[in-house]
Design an enzyme around this catalytic site. Sequence first.
Site, short mmCIF file in Angstrom:
data_model
loop_
_atom_site.label_atom_id
_atom_site.label_comp_id
_atom_site.label_asym_id
_atom_site.label_seq_id
_atom_site.Cartn_x
_atom_site.Cartn_y
_atom_site.Cartn_z
N VAL A 145 -4.48 114.17 68.52
CA VAL A 145 -5.84 113.78 68.86
C VAL A 145 -5.87 112.27 69.01
O VAL A 145 -5.40 111.53 68.14
CB VAL A 145 -6.85 114.23 67.77
CG1 VAL A 145 -8.23 113.63 68.04
CG2 VAL A 145 -6.93 115.76 67.74
N GLY A 190 -5.48 107.53 66.19
CA GLY A 190 -5.00 108.84 66.63
C GLY A 190 -4.43 109.58 65.44
O GLY A 190 -4.24 109.00 64.36
N LYS A 191 -4.16 110.82 65.59
CA LYS A 191 -3.50 111.60 64.53
C LYS A 191 -2.95 112.86 65.18
O LYS A 191 -3.45 113.31 66.22
CB LYS A 191 -4.51 111.98 63.44
CG LYS A 191 -3.87 112.22 62.10
CD LYS A 191 -3.61 110.91 61.34
CE LYS A 191 -3.07 111.14 59.96
NZ LYS A 191 -3.07 109.90 59.18
N GLY A 192 -1.94 113.44 64.53
CA GLY A 192 -1.38 114.67 65.09
C GLY A 192 -0.80 115.51 63.98
O GLY A 192 -0.95 115.20 62.80
#
Length: 504
Positions: A145, A190-192
């Site tokens: 994201v 962001g992050k994932g």
Amino acid sequence: MPRGGHSFAGCPRGLADLVLHGLAHRCARRLASGEGKIVHMTTAASSKKSVKSAPQGKAAAPTKGAPLPGPQDFLQHPIFDELGFPKDPENLYRQTVGSMLQAADLMKLPHHLQIILAQPKNEIMVNFPVRMDDGEFRLFKGYRVQHNNALGPYKGGLRFHHDVHLDDVKSLAFLMTMKCSLVGVPYGGGKGGIKVDPYKHSKSEMERIVRRFTAAIAHQIGADYDIPAPDVGSNAQHMAWIADTYSFLSEVGGRQPEAVVTGKPVEYGGSLGREKATGQGVVDTLVELLPEAGIDIKGCKFSVLGFGNVGSWTGKILQDRGAKMVTVMDHTGGIRNDGGIDANALAEHVRKTGGVAGFKNATRIDKDEFYKTKVDVFVPAALEQMIKEPEAKILDCKIVAEGANAPTTPAGERVLEARGIEVLPAILCNAGGVTVSYFEWVQNRTFQQWELDRVDEMLNKHMVKAAAKVRDARRKYKCNLRTAAYIGALERLAKAYEVRGLFP
Ligand code: NAD
């Protein structure tokens, strides 16, 4: 700077005076909006190819700001309806954005910025097959994201956990935007993650899972565009596999491919001090804010929830400064020793056995005793939404220092606030990790290797400055530290949007 791409002309100004708060249950997070889509881009400017590269009173006294909101108030914010948020008040994304909107209302952030920041720009989901050791294939789900890149490339960790969901990742990406802004690094958020239990796979299976995931998102990340890092369940070895895989994808690898991720092993472009950086930042924040609460670090007692990277380093560094760790709890159980638990010995025990259970020099305790034990500082360093109302009612501490992201629910926070327990918010307290990640990225891109002293000194400067910003905002707006931290973050973002303008 990477170009943003928001379009919202004609949106009505929302009612901005409602204060937001919420109740929480982790299970409700899966009521995620959009889960199930493979790739969902929320803006036209989402393609990597279309993006150019970017270049102090008593702190712990209960805050006397706006009156505490009632439990229903946060349900009514018009932006939730306007953007079609999940209705469930226990939804993590609704809660995290709700806290930001509370600050945004207080500082009168324009409506268009509130809606931009309330949603991520891009939500990417991938499903990819991996061959297991027994020869069978299994399908895995991965996420990335990209919340906001107004201040610089998207930046944030990758979570490897069997229970990770889109709304977790959205919340964590959102927090990264706020954190990077507050701590003054030139990154967005962001992050994932991958829905996988890394402890249930062999090393070779994990390597194939990580490499295949990297290939699946390779066109959506990059040293100038989106830079992952470790989070819960992922580590330096995983980052090395990502960098290595990325470097072999000739069409995207480019120069200095290792700069695509941070948190790498020092032998492969990692920075000295990155492994301990988040814990170091927690301690730097405490050093700044504890004196105002009349607490001396030397001799203060503390508890740690979660003894992984953040918890163990916070414990070790606090111990080096003369503080005493009396209880610890992780997924294997709780332990207590009023004479002090040696953080280095416990970290070694966890490394060997996988958890704190069975540590010799302490007594086993249950969850209730863990929370009820009287300490000065309580450090949640595990997962989200772990301090809900019941835990907040029994916690016996003066300060909660959020090492983890979003560990305190709005309902839990309301109870803590009423009881005079101050919360040092995650976007300040745990910003040390991303700050040293930034230093790692700078070192990679300039072919340098900094000494540890330099890393620590620079980190401390960022943390001290961020803490001062939060203190100033608290004084100006007479709010709690979480709201003040969001205001500090939003002010920088608002200035960036003001000078950049909005395309077209
Ligand atoms: P980690 O995987 O190293 O450790 C997680 C810890 O949480 C483990 O000790 C585990 O036992 C514990 N845990 C998991 N479920 C639990 C449960 N139900 N009850 C009690 N304990 C439980 O992860 P980490 O990197 O230390 O991250 C911890 C938190 O800090 C996360 O919220 C993460 O997003 C945040 N954070 C991490 C970094 C970083 O640099 N690693 C930076 C900023 C924020």
